[in-house]
Scaffold this motif. Structure first.
Motif, PDB file in Angstrom:
ATOM      1  N   GLY A   1       0.797  -1.220   0.000  1.00  0.00           N
ATOM      2  CA  GLY A   1       0.000   0.000   0.000  1.00  0.00           C
ATOM      3  C   GLY A   1       0.827   1.265   0.000  1.00  0.00           C
ATOM      4  O   GLY A   1       0.294   2.359  -0.193  1.00  0.00           O
ATOM      5  N   GLY A   2       2.132   1.134   0.222  1.00  0.00           N
ATOM      6  CA  GLY A   2       2.997   2.315   0.186  1.00  0.00           C
ATOM      7  C   GLY A   2       2.728   3.297   1.309  1.00  0.00           C
ATOM      8  O   GLY A   2       2.997   4.494   1.161  1.00  0.00           O
ATOM      9  N   CYS A   3       2.233   2.837   2.449  1.00  0.00           N
ATOM     10  CA  CYS A   3       1.877   3.730   3.563  1.00  0.00           C
ATOM     11  C   CYS A   3       3.040   4.658   3.929  1.00  0.00           C
ATOM     12  O   CYS A   3       2.863   5.851   4.145  1.00  0.00           O
TER      13      CYS A   3
ATOM     14  N   VAL B   1      -2.520  -4.037  -8.144  1.00  0.00           N
ATOM     15  CA  VAL B   1      -2.276  -2.788  -8.876  1.00  0.00           C
ATOM     16  C   VAL B   1      -3.442  -1.811  -8.694  1.00  0.00           C
ATOM     17  O   VAL B   1      -3.238  -0.632  -8.418  1.00  0.00           O
ATOM     18  N   GLU B   2      -4.673  -2.319  -8.845  1.00  0.00           N
ATOM     19  CA  GLU B   2      -5.845  -1.436  -8.785  1.00  0.00           C
ATOM     20  C   GLU B   2      -6.244  -1.125  -7.345  1.00  0.00           C
ATOM     21  O   GLU B   2      -6.882  -0.113  -7.080  1.00  0.00           O
ATOM     22  N   GLY B   3      -5.896  -2.030  -6.411  1.00  0.00           N
ATOM     23  CA  GLY B   3      -6.265  -1.864  -5.009  1.00  0.00           C
ATOM     24  C   GLY B   3      -5.141  -1.281  -4.179  1.00  0.00           C
ATOM     25  O   GLY B   3      -4.785  -0.111  -4.348  1.00  0.00           O
ATOM     26  N   PRO B   4      -4.548  -2.097  -3.289  1.00  0.00           N
ATOM     27  CA  PRO B   4      -3.561  -1.556  -2.356  1.00  0.00           C
ATOM     28  C   PRO B   4      -2.398  -0.819  -3.031  1.00  0.00           C
ATOM     29  O   PRO B   4      -1.982   0.235  -2.556  1.00  0.00           O
ATOM     30  N   GLY B   5      -1.894  -1.349  -4.144  1.00  0.00           N
ATOM     31  CA  GLY B   5      -0.732  -0.717  -4.782  1.00  0.00           C
ATOM     32  C   GLY B   5      -1.015   0.678  -5.312  1.00  0.00           C
ATOM     33  O   GLY B   5      -0.108   1.474  -5.512  1.00  0.00           O
ATOM     34  N   HIS B   6      -2.256   0.979  -5.579  1.00  0.00           N
ATOM     35  CA  HIS B   6      -2.757   2.266  -6.102  1.00  0.00           C
ATOM     36  C   HIS B   6      -1.856   2.873  -7.173  1.00  0.00           C
ATOM     37  O   HIS B   6      -1.651   4.087  -7.233  1.00  0.00           O
ATOM     38  N   CYS B   7      -1.363   2.018  -8.079  1.00  0.00           N
ATOM     39  CA  CYS B   7      -0.444   2.450  -9.138  1.00  0.00           C
ATOM     40  C   CYS B   7      -1.059   3.520 -10.034  1.00  0.00           C
ATOM     41  O   CYS B   7      -0.386   4.449 -10.481  1.00  0.00           O
ATOM     42  N   GLY B   8      -2.372   3.361 -10.303  1.00  0.00           N
ATOM     43  CA  GLY B   8      -3.041   4.288 -11.214  1.00  0.00           C
ATOM     44  C   GLY B   8      -3.107   5.712 -10.705  1.00  0.00           C
ATOM     45  O   GLY B   8      -3.297   6.646 -11.484  1.00  0.00           O
ATOM     46  N   GLU B   9      -2.952   5.900  -9.394  1.00  0.00           N
ATOM     47  CA  GLU B   9      -3.083   7.251  -8.838  1.00  0.00           C
ATOM     48  C   GLU B   9      -2.046   8.207  -9.429  1.00  0.00           C
ATOM     49  O   GLU B   9      -2.287   9.403  -9.528  1.00  0.00           O
ATOM     50  N   CYS B  10      -0.892   7.674  -9.808  1.00  0.00           N
ATOM     51  CA  CYS B  10       0.102   8.511 -10.501  1.00  0.00           C
ATOM     52  C   CYS B  10       0.191   8.169 -11.991  1.00  0.00           C
ATOM     53  O   CYS B  10       0.445   9.057 -12.806  1.00  0.00           O
ATOM     54  N   HIS B  11      -0.003   6.906 -12.337  1.00  0.00           N
ATOM     55  CA  HIS B  11       0.247   6.477 -13.718  1.00  0.00           C
ATOM     56  C   HIS B  11      -0.946   6.686 -14.653  1.00  0.00           C
ATOM     57  O   HIS B  11      -0.847   6.373 -15.836  1.00  0.00           O
TER      58      HIS B  11
ATOM     59  N   TRP C   1      -6.452   4.299 -18.568  1.00  0.00           N
ATOM     60  CA  TRP C   1      -5.920   3.593 -17.395  1.00  0.00           C
ATOM     61  C   TRP C   1      -4.445   3.241 -17.586  1.00  0.00           C
ATOM     62  O   TRP C   1      -4.079   2.567 -18.546  1.00  0.00           O
ATOM     63  N   LEU C   2      -3.608   3.764 -16.693  1.00  0.00           N
ATOM     64  CA  LEU C   2      -2.157   3.506 -16.663  1.00  0.00           C
ATOM     65  C   LEU C   2      -1.415   4.043 -17.893  1.00  0.00           C
ATOM     66  O   LEU C   2      -0.307   3.603 -18.188  1.00  0.00           O
ATOM     67  N   ALA C   3      -2.052   5.015 -18.585  1.00  0.00           N
ATOM     68  CA  ALA C   3      -1.451   5.525 -19.827  1.00  0.00           C
ATOM     69  C   ALA C   3      -0.360   6.566 -19.571  1.00  0.00           C
ATOM     70  O   ALA C   3       0.304   7.006 -20.499  1.00  0.00           O
ATOM     71  N   GLY C   4      -0.162   6.969 -18.301  1.00  0.00           N
ATOM     72  CA  GLY C   4       0.864   7.968 -18.005  1.00  0.00           C
ATOM     73  C   GLY C   4       0.356   9.374 -18.256  1.00  0.00           C
ATOM     74  O   GLY C   4      -0.687   9.569 -18.881  1.00  0.00           O
ATOM     75  N   GLY C   5       1.087  10.368 -17.753  1.00  0.00           N
ATOM     76  CA  GLY C   5       0.672  11.752 -17.928  1.00  0.00           C
ATOM     77  C   GLY C   5       1.526  12.670 -17.093  1.00  0.00           C
ATOM     78  O   GLY C   5       2.575  12.253 -16.588  1.00  0.00           O
ATOM     79  N   PRO C   6       1.084  13.932 -16.945  1.00  0.00           N
ATOM     80  CA  PRO C   6       1.870  14.881 -16.149  1.00  0.00           C
ATOM     81  C   PRO C   6       2.001  14.397 -14.713  1.00  0.00           C
ATOM     82  O   PRO C   6       1.096  13.749 -14.190  1.00  0.00           O
ATOM     83  N   ASN C   7       3.124  14.691 -14.089  1.00  0.00           N
ATOM     84  CA  ASN C   7       3.333  14.325 -12.698  1.00  0.00           C
ATOM     85  C   ASN C   7       2.361  15.110 -11.812  1.00  0.00           C
ATOM     86  O   ASN C   7       2.451  16.329 -11.754  1.00  0.00           O
ATOM     87  N   PRO C   8       1.422  14.435 -11.107  1.00  0.00           N
ATOM     88  CA  PRO C   8       0.450  15.179 -10.300  1.00  0.00           C
ATOM     89  C   PRO C   8       1.096  15.902  -9.119  1.00  0.00           C
ATOM     90  O   PRO C   8       0.501  16.804  -8.553  1.00  0.00           O
TER      91      PRO C   8
ATOM     92  N   LEU D   1       0.153  -6.223 -15.811  1.00  0.00           N
ATOM     93  CA  LEU D   1       0.583  -5.090 -16.650  1.00  0.00           C
ATOM     94  C   LEU D   1       0.717  -5.500 -18.110  1.00  0.00           C
ATOM     95  O   LEU D   1       0.615  -4.660 -19.008  1.00  0.00           O
ATOM     96  N   LYS D   2       0.954  -6.793 -18.354  1.00  0.00           N
ATOM     97  CA  LYS D   2       1.000  -7.279 -19.736  1.00  0.00           C
ATOM     98  C   LYS D   2      -0.404  -7.508 -20.289  1.00  0.00           C
ATOM     99  O   LYS D   2      -0.590  -7.614 -21.503  1.00  0.00           O
ATOM    100  N   ALA D   3      -1.398  -7.599 -19.393  1.00  0.00           N
ATOM    101  CA  ALA D   3      -2.761  -7.944 -19.825  1.00  0.00           C
ATOM    102  C   ALA D   3      -3.658  -6.724 -20.030  1.00  0.00           C
ATOM    103  O   ALA D   3      -4.710  -6.825 -20.654  1.00  0.00           O
ATOM    104  N   VAL D   4      -3.251  -5.558 -19.493  1.00  0.00           N
ATOM    105  CA  VAL D   4      -4.124  -4.381 -19.613  1.00  0.00           C
ATOM    106  C   VAL D   4      -4.074  -3.843 -21.045  1.00  0.00           C
ATOM    107  O   VAL D   4      -3.118  -4.098 -21.779  1.00  0.00           O
TER     108      VAL D   4
END
Lengths: 303, 146
Positions: free
Chosen positions: A55-57, A202-212, A226-233, A297-300
């Motif tokens: 979760g990256g607490c 990835v979608e839950g505890p890891g919350h990767c999408g919140e930045c990616h 989803w997970l397409a990347g973008g400006p650094n929030p 990540l290979k399946a999205v």
């Protein structure tokens, strides 16, 4: 005439009143009832620690620059810059007065998965409950029990510094109405158990999408990216996409696992920016979980 | 066929020289080239650490020497204003002393390893960990994806 006007006025007030009631009904905090959290079972502390790293607490709640054991002191106090203002990360150590030592599992679970604070107030989605909503009550219980074993800190974090209208907590209810959902971020046609495990992480505890995942002006995820990347929030630069058409598209699943374990890309470049801390967190996970993340990540969809 | 090969080789050589010339005047190109060299050197050590290549004392020495040499002069290639069109974070210029110290830390880690050369695969694994810790620590604050 006067009575006609007063009737119109009365109707107007009624409409506004009804609107307000409707708006309140649609945007009020909606915690799960106490009973929802009653069946989390006996906590598994070792699993709670894995969730702590997944979760990256520590990346937000430990003090700036913390390393080693200091990463387990959830004193809060870091500043999280955003387009809406600066969030000051709260203390979630077990201190009974300024941390979460006095919280019940229901209070913790509702913060994690409903974005509702211990007094029934909306929490800002800078705390990624929009991802944590996918976590199971059992996992929430394990994590809560683990956090209670960490050292208490008496640090009191500063209040958030947000501009109008973001400083109105009620407005978060509107944000939730628009963007808060526990639905899967992507529908995966043929997902085996490993990929589904990766999806959960990835979608839950890891919350990767919140930045990616790129966000719109209201801070919601742009749809279909989803997970397409973008400006650094959090400031300058950009966050790379991590779908199969992003820069990691040419990596094998083993390359992704190795990156999360060691911080090295296949070309022996290293993680940078906020990903440095994320990678160090992920290195604590069992290899099977890292392999599940790589498979997902290979399946999205490639974006 | 032979003429064609010669032409291609000559062209490639010219391009290479041109690139080298640009790298010498252009601090961004110069420092990016150094980072590539350092990455390649860590990569050479990584291949041994992972057992993809056999232990080779000469290769280890060469890699460590490149890392040490490059990192000692790396921060000299950040004149004011040179963050434009580069991965360099403005934080470098706000914290130049810390930035230099971090660069020197990697150089001195490489020097320490050179002084007591890693003698086998396990030693190289240890070396990659020691050196590698520096990469993220610096890139966390001072490199931007653009």
């Amino acid at each position: 005439m006067a009575s006609t006007w007063s009737k119109i006025a009365a109707v107007g007030v009624a409409v506004i009143g009804l609107g307000a009631v409707t708006a309140w009904a649609l945007t009020k905090p909606e915690p799960h009832p106490e009973s929802f959290w009653a069946n989390a079972g006996t906590p598994d502390l070792a699993h709670g620690e894995q969730l702590f790293w997944a979760g990256g607490c520590a990346s937000c709640h430990a003090a700036t620059g913390a390393e080693g054991d200091a990463l387990k002191v959830m004193s809060g106090g870091r500043a999280l810059p955003s387009p809406f203002g600066t969030f000051h990360i709260p203390n979630i150590s077990p201190d009974p007065n300024v941390g979460i030592g006095g919280w019940t599992l229901a209070q913790f679970g509702n913060a994690m998965t409903r974005g509702v604070g211990p007094n029934g107030e909306h929490l800002y989605p800078s705390f990624p409950y929009g991802s944590y909503v996918r976590m199971s009550p059992k996992d929430i219980g394990d994590l809560f029990a683990y956090l209670k074993t960490l050292p208490a800190s008496s640090n009191v974090a500063r209040p958030h510094e947000l501009g109008f209208p973001f400083n109105i907590r009620m407005a978060v209810g509107g944000w939730k109405l628009l963007y808060f959902s526990e639905a899967p971020r992507v529908e995966l046609a043929s997902a085996d158990e490993k990929i589904r495990r990766g999806q959960y992480l990835v979608e839950g505890p890891g919350h990767c999408g919140e930045c990616h995942t790129p966000r719109n002006a209201l801070g919601g995820f742009e749809s279909g990216k989803w997970l397409a990347g973008g400006p650094n929030p959090e400031g300058e630069g950009k966050v790379p996409g991590i779908t199969p058409s992003g820069p990691i598209g040419s990596w094998s699943e083993a390359d992704i696992v190795n990156y999360l374990e060691t911080g090295f890309t296949p070309e022996y470049d290293s993680a940078g920016g906020a990903m440095v801390e994320v990678q160090k967190n992920m290195a604590h996970l069992p290899k099977s979980d890292l392999e599940a993340i790589a498979a997902y990540l290979k399946a999205v969809p490639a974006l | 066929m032979k003429i064609r090969m010669t032409a291609i080789t000559t062209a490639a050589l010219c391009l290479g020289l041109a690139a080298a010339a640009v790298a010498q005047d252009n601090p961004v190109a110069k420092r990016e080239q150094m980072m590539k060299q350092v990455g390649a050197s860590v990569g050479a050590l990584g291949a041994i650490a992972k057992g993809e290549k056999p232990y080779d004392a000469e290769a280890v020495k060469a890699a460590l020497t490149t890392i040490s040499t490059d990192m000692k002069v790396f921060p000299d290639n950040f004149p004011a204003g040179s963050e434009v069109n580069s991965a360099a974070a403005p934080a470098i210029w706000d914290n130049m002393d810390d930035f230099k110290a971090k660069s020197m830390k990697l150089a001195s880690d490489a020097d320490t390893l050179l002084a007591s050369m890693p003698a086998d695969q396990a030693g190289v694994q240890q070396a990659v960990q020691t050196l590698g810790a520096n990469c993220g620590t610096c890139h966390q604050t001072y490199r931007l994806k653009r």
